[in-house]
Design a protein around this motif. Sequence first.
Motif, PDB file in Angstrom:
ATOM      1  N   GLY A  90       0.824  -1.210   0.000  1.00 34.70           N
ATOM      2  CA  GLY A  90       0.000   0.000   0.000  1.00 34.70           C
ATOM      3  C   GLY A  90       0.853   1.253   0.000  1.00 34.70           C
ATOM      4  N   ALA A  91       2.012   1.176   0.671  1.00 39.46           N
ATOM      5  CA  ALA A  91       2.906   2.340   0.745  1.00 39.46           C
ATOM      6  C   ALA A  91       3.801   2.416  -0.491  1.00 39.46           C
ATOM      7  N   GLY A  92       3.683   1.453  -1.378  1.00 44.23           N
ATOM      8  CA  GLY A  92       4.468   1.469  -2.616  1.00 44.23           C
ATOM      9  C   GLY A  92       5.931   1.113  -2.384  1.00 44.23           C
ATOM     10  N   ILE A  93       6.165  -0.078  -1.861  1.00 44.27           N
ATOM     11  CA  ILE A  93       7.536  -0.495  -1.546  1.00 44.27           C
ATOM     12  C   ILE A  93       8.367  -0.625  -2.829  1.00 44.27           C
ATOM     13  N   SER A  94       9.618  -0.192  -2.737  1.00 46.94           N
ATOM     14  CA  SER A  94      10.520  -0.185  -3.890  1.00 46.94           C
ATOM     15  C   SER A  94      11.015  -1.588  -4.220  1.00 46.94           C
ATOM     16  N   GLN A  95      11.378  -1.781  -5.493  1.00 44.96           N
ATOM     17  CA  GLN A  95      11.941  -3.059  -5.943  1.00 44.96           C
ATOM     18  C   GLN A  95      13.276  -3.340  -5.258  1.00 44.96           C
ATOM     19  N   ASN A  96      13.968  -2.263  -4.848  1.00 41.12           N
ATOM     20  CA  ASN A  96      15.302  -2.429  -4.268  1.00 41.12           C
ATOM     21  C   ASN A  96      15.269  -2.751  -2.780  1.00 41.12           C
ATOM     22  N   ALA A  97      14.086  -2.810  -2.192  1.00 38.26           N
ATOM     23  CA  ALA A  97      13.992  -3.050  -0.751  1.00 38.26           C
ATOM     24  C   ALA A  97      14.604  -4.401  -0.399  1.00 38.26           C
ATOM     25  N   ARG A  98      15.392  -4.444   0.682  1.00 39.34           N
ATOM     26  CA  ARG A  98      16.005  -5.690   1.127  1.00 39.34           C
ATOM     27  C   ARG A  98      15.641  -6.029   2.568  1.00 39.34           C
ATOM     28  N   PHE A  99      15.474  -4.988   3.375  1.00 32.37           N
ATOM     29  CA  PHE A  99      15.174  -5.222   4.795  1.00 32.37           C
ATOM     30  C   PHE A  99      14.055  -4.290   5.259  1.00 32.37           C
ATOM     31  N   VAL A 100      13.293  -4.753   6.245  1.00 31.85           N
ATOM     32  CA  VAL A 100      12.287  -3.909   6.873  1.00 31.85           C
ATOM     33  C   VAL A 100      12.659  -3.805   8.350  1.00 31.85           C
ATOM     34  N   SER A 101      12.934  -2.574   8.796  1.00 35.92           N
ATOM     35  CA  SER A 101      13.337  -2.359  10.189  1.00 35.92           C
ATOM     36  C   SER A 101      12.171  -1.820  11.002  1.00 35.92           C
ATOM     37  N   PHE A 102      12.165  -2.194  12.257  1.00 31.01           N
ATOM     38  CA  PHE A 102      11.105  -1.773  13.164  1.00 31.01           C
ATOM     39  C   PHE A 102      11.716  -1.032  14.348  1.00 31.01           C
ATOM     40  N   TYR A 103      11.125   0.109  14.675  1.00 29.87           N
ATOM     41  CA  TYR A 103      11.564   0.904  15.819  1.00 29.87           C
ATOM     42  C   TYR A 103      10.413   0.898  16.812  1.00 29.87           C
ATOM     43  N   SER A 104      10.714   0.549  18.065  1.00 33.64           N
ATOM     44  CA  SER A 104       9.617   0.444  19.023  1.00 33.64           C
ATOM     45  C   SER A 104       9.734   1.504  20.105  1.00 33.64           C
ATOM     46  N   TYR A 105       8.629   1.731  20.811  1.00 33.67           N
ATOM     47  CA  TYR A 105       8.596   2.741  21.876  1.00 33.67           C
ATOM     48  C   TYR A 105       9.529   2.389  23.033  1.00 33.67           C
ATOM     49  N   ASP A 106       9.830   1.114  23.201  1.00 32.47           N
ATOM     50  CA  ASP A 106      10.704   0.756  24.323  1.00 32.47           C
ATOM     51  C   ASP A 106      12.178   0.787  23.927  1.00 32.47           C
ATOM     52  N   GLY A 107      12.475   1.345  22.738  1.00 31.03           N
ATOM     53  CA  GLY A 107      13.866   1.575  22.354  1.00 31.03           C
ATOM     54  C   GLY A 107      14.491   0.462  21.548  1.00 31.03           C
ATOM     55  N   TRP A 108      13.756  -0.619  21.306  1.00 24.01           N
ATOM     56  CA  TRP A 108      14.303  -1.754  20.569  1.00 24.01           C
ATOM     57  C   TRP A 108      14.237  -1.474  19.066  1.00 24.01           C
ATOM     58  N   VAL A 109      15.300  -1.855  18.352  1.00 26.35           N
ATOM     59  CA  VAL A 109      15.326  -1.736  16.893  1.00 26.35           C
ATOM     60  C   VAL A 109      15.725  -3.090  16.331  1.00 26.35           C
ATOM     61  N   ASP A 110      14.996  -3.562  15.327  1.00 26.57           N
ATOM     62  CA  ASP A 110      15.359  -4.844  14.727  1.00 26.57           C
ATOM     63  C   ASP A 110      14.806  -4.877  13.311  1.00 26.57           C
ATOM     64  N   CYS A 111      15.345  -5.785  12.495  1.00 19.40           N
ATOM     65  CA  CYS A 111      14.837  -5.859  11.127  1.00 19.40           C
ATOM     66  C   CYS A 111      14.679  -7.302  10.681  1.00 19.40           C
ATOM     67  N   ILE A 112      13.892  -7.483   9.627  1.00 16.34           N
ATOM     68  CA  ILE A 112      13.695  -8.796   9.013  1.00 16.34           C
ATOM     69  C   ILE A 112      13.938  -8.662   7.508  1.00 16.34           C
TER      70      ILE A 112
END
Lengths: 249, 247
Positions: B157-179
Motif C-alpha cells: 500500500g505504501a508502494g515499496i521499492s523493488q530495491n527493498a532488502r530489509f524492513v526495520s522496526f523501531y519500538s517505543y521501548d527503544g528496541w530496533v530490529d529488522c527482518i
Amino acid sequence: MESQPTSTPPLRHARWVRSSHWIITISFLLLAFSGFVILMCHPRLYWGEVGNDLTPALFELPVSRNYQHGGWENQTPFFATAGSPVSASRSYDIFNQNGWGRSLHFLSAWFLVITGVVYLVAGLFTGHFKNRLWPQSGEFSPRLFWRDVVAHLRMNMFTAQANYNPLQKAAYLGVIFVLMPVIVLTGLTMSPAITAAYPFLLKMFFGAQSARTIHFFASVFLELFLLVHVAMVIRSGFKQHMRAMTIGK
Amino acid sequence: MKNRTLITRRKALVAGLTSLGALMLPGCSKPVPPTYGNILRMGDAFTYAAQRTLLPGQSLVKEYRYGDISSFPATGTTNPADTSSPQFNEDYSRHLKNAFADWGLSVEGLVSHPGKYSLAALQKFPARKQITRHTCEEGWTAIAEWTGVPLSTVLQGAGISQNARFVSFYSYDGWVDCIDMLDAFHPQTILAYGMNGRDLPVPHGAPVRLRVETQIGYKSMKYIERIMVTDTFVDVGDTGWAWYVGI
C-alpha cells in the motif's frame, strides 16, 4: 567363540573414524554445556505444544534461580469464562544467558550434524557398520547378552579388543541410530521455520514442548553413555585406547 | 598408467573449497547482516544461509484451534508508560492516556508514499486472524489468536521499492530490529492490533505489535512506532543475540 587376549588383532581405527570421533566429541561437549545454559533459563519441561510459567509443568529442575520463580504480577483472564487462560507480566529479572548460549549451541550442532552425516555415509560404504557394529547372527541372543552383563559387572573382560562385545555393539548402535537421530530431529522440531516447512515433525514428537522434553532425555542418555564410555576406556587400557583413537596404532 | 579421472582427496578438497569460495563471492557484494568478526554470529549467518537455501520459500506455520489458546506470559518490556521502568517513554505514555486516538504508525524509507497510519486506518485493511504458537528463546511456548493486517499489505500500500532488502522496526521501548523480505512478505507476518478477540493488551505490545511466526518470539516486536524500508542492513551493533532466529 571366545577370543584369546593374546591372539586378538591390535585395536585400530581408520583415519575418518578417528577424526569424526574427536570432532563429534568436542561438538557434543559444547552442546551439552550450552544446552545446560539454555535449560537454566527455563528449567521447566512439558508435554504437548504449549508450556510456560502460567501452565503446569511435567517437572521442574532446580538448576538456576529461575527454578519456581514467583516474579509475576496479577493474572488477567483473556476470556470471561471460568478457567480461562490468563496473561501475567513478569516482574522478576531472570537468569538468561541464551544470547550466546543458543548461538554456541547451533554452531556446535552444525559441526555435529555435518560430521555425523559424513560418518554415516562413510560407515555405510566402507562396511564399518556391517563389519564392526552390526551383530553377527545369534550374537544378540539373551544368553550372550546376559553373559556379557555378568562379565561387565565382574569387571573381568577389560582388555582392549578389536571385536566389540554384544553390549558394546548395542550401546554404539543405540547412540548412532537411535539417540543421535532423535536428539537432532527433536532439536529441529523446536525451530519455527523448520516446523513450518516440515509440520510432520510436530506430529512425530507430539508437539513442540514434547520435542523439548524428549530432547532433554536424549541428552541425559547420551551423557550417561559418555560417562560409561570413558569409564570403560579407562578400565580396559586407557593408553592403548587413546593411541588407537589418536595416532591410530 | 596414470588414471586422470581418479578423484584424489587433494583434488576433492581444492574443488570443494573453490566452489565454496564461488558461493561466497556474490555474498560479499550483497548487503548482509554483519558478523562483527564474532564466531557465534558467523554460525548464525550460516544457519540463516542454510535455512534460506534448504527450506521451501514461504511455508505456513501450524495454525491451531480456538480451544488451543493458552495462558500467555508477558515478558521483556511490559509497560513503556510505567515511569519506574527503564523503558519509560513519554510519547507512549501520552498515547496510552489518549487510548491511541492520535497514534500513528510511520512507514518510511524505500516506499513511494511514506506516511502515518492511524489505528483506524490499519484496521480498515483486510484483516487476518491466526491462532499460532509463540516460541520464546527462553524455552517456553504459548498459543494465542492474533488479529492484524499482513505486513505485505501495508508495504505494498505504501508502494515499496523493488530495491527493498530489509524492513526495520523501531519500538517505543527503544528496541530496533529488522527482518528480510522473505519474512516481511510471509503471509503470516502481520501487524497485530488484536489478541484473543480483544484489543491488544499493553503487556503484549499495544497498540500494534509485529508477529513473525517463522522466527523465535523476540523478533515479534511489541509497541511498534516506526517502520523503515531499506536496501541495506540497518546495523545497530552486536546486541549479543542472533539476528536471524528461524531456529
